[in-house]
Design a protein around this motif. Structure first.
Motif, mmCIF file in Angstrom:
data_model
loop_
_atom_site.group_PDB
_atom_site.id
_atom_site.type_symbol
_atom_site.label_atom_id
_atom_site.label_comp_id
_atom_site.label_asym_id
_atom_site.label_seq_id
_atom_site.Cartn_x
_atom_site.Cartn_y
_atom_site.Cartn_z
ATOM 1 N N VAL A 99 0.830 -1.197 0.000
ATOM 2 C CA VAL A 99 0.000 0.000 0.000
ATOM 3 C C VAL A 99 0.869 1.252 0.000
ATOM 4 O O VAL A 99 0.528 2.257 -0.610
ATOM 5 N N PHE A 100 1.995 1.182 0.649
ATOM 6 C CA PHE A 100 2.854 2.350 0.787
ATOM 7 C C PHE A 100 4.012 2.360 -0.196
ATOM 8 O O PHE A 100 4.877 3.224 -0.116
ATOM 9 N N PHE A 108 4.832 10.058 -1.735
ATOM 10 C CA PHE A 108 3.401 10.351 -1.889
ATOM 11 C C PHE A 108 2.725 9.092 -2.400
ATOM 12 O O PHE A 108 2.922 8.678 -3.535
ATOM 13 N N THR A 109 1.891 8.445 -1.575
ATOM 14 C CA THR A 109 1.301 7.148 -1.905
ATOM 15 C C THR A 109 -0.115 7.297 -2.440
ATOM 16 O O THR A 109 -0.669 8.394 -2.497
ATOM 17 N N ILE A 110 -0.719 6.167 -2.800
ATOM 18 C CA ILE A 110 -2.095 6.154 -3.297
ATOM 19 C C ILE A 110 -3.061 6.610 -2.201
ATOM 20 O O ILE A 110 -4.061 7.258 -2.479
#
Length: 139
Positions: A99-100, A108-110
């Motif tokens: 996820v990260f 800057f992730t989803i």
């Protein structure tokens, strides 16, 4: 004992009356010619929502992200009795790395993208709603 009777129903309209009412309700009225319909790719609504999204994403990425990451790093992982939750035996306490995972240099992730995009939409629709309120009730 008294007999129970069904109530008397009102008289029905004749088929001719029904047909004339149907024709009147389905009649097509002439508009006096064809109307020209044009499309507008960049309406005011599109510009406001896109601008608010761009502003929120830029602020989130370049202004707020470093301070958020710093505060998260200061807080550290959750602990119980001096051990991390994962070390204490909770196998599900480990963060999901997928996820990260990101190719962004700042990280800057989803999740950040969805959060700041949602904030941009809220700000944009609030601006449109307030302008609509002023247009309706302000004059």
């Amino acid at each position: 004992m008294a007999c129970l009777r069904a109530p008397a129903l009102p008289a029905r309209a004749s088929p001719a009356t029904f047909a004339s009412k149907t024709r009147k309700s389905l009649a097509v009225r002439s508009t006096g010619g064809a109307r020209k319909v044009s499309t507008n790719a960049f309406s005011d609504v599109n510009v406001v929502i896109s601008g608010c999204n761009a502003l929120a994403l830029a602020l989130g990425r370049f202004v707020w992200l470093p301070s958020i990451r710093e505060k998260t790093a200061m807080q550290g992982p959750g602990v119980q009795n001096g051990e991390s939750h994962f070390a204490a035996g909770d196998a599900r306490a480990e963060e999901a790395a997928s996820v990260f995972a990101t190719n962004d240099p700042a990280g800057f992730t989803i999740v950040d993208l969805l959060m700041w995009g949602s904030i941009g939409h809220v700000v944009g629709y609030s601006a449109l709603a307030s302008q609509s309120f002023v247009d309706v009730f302000g004059k």
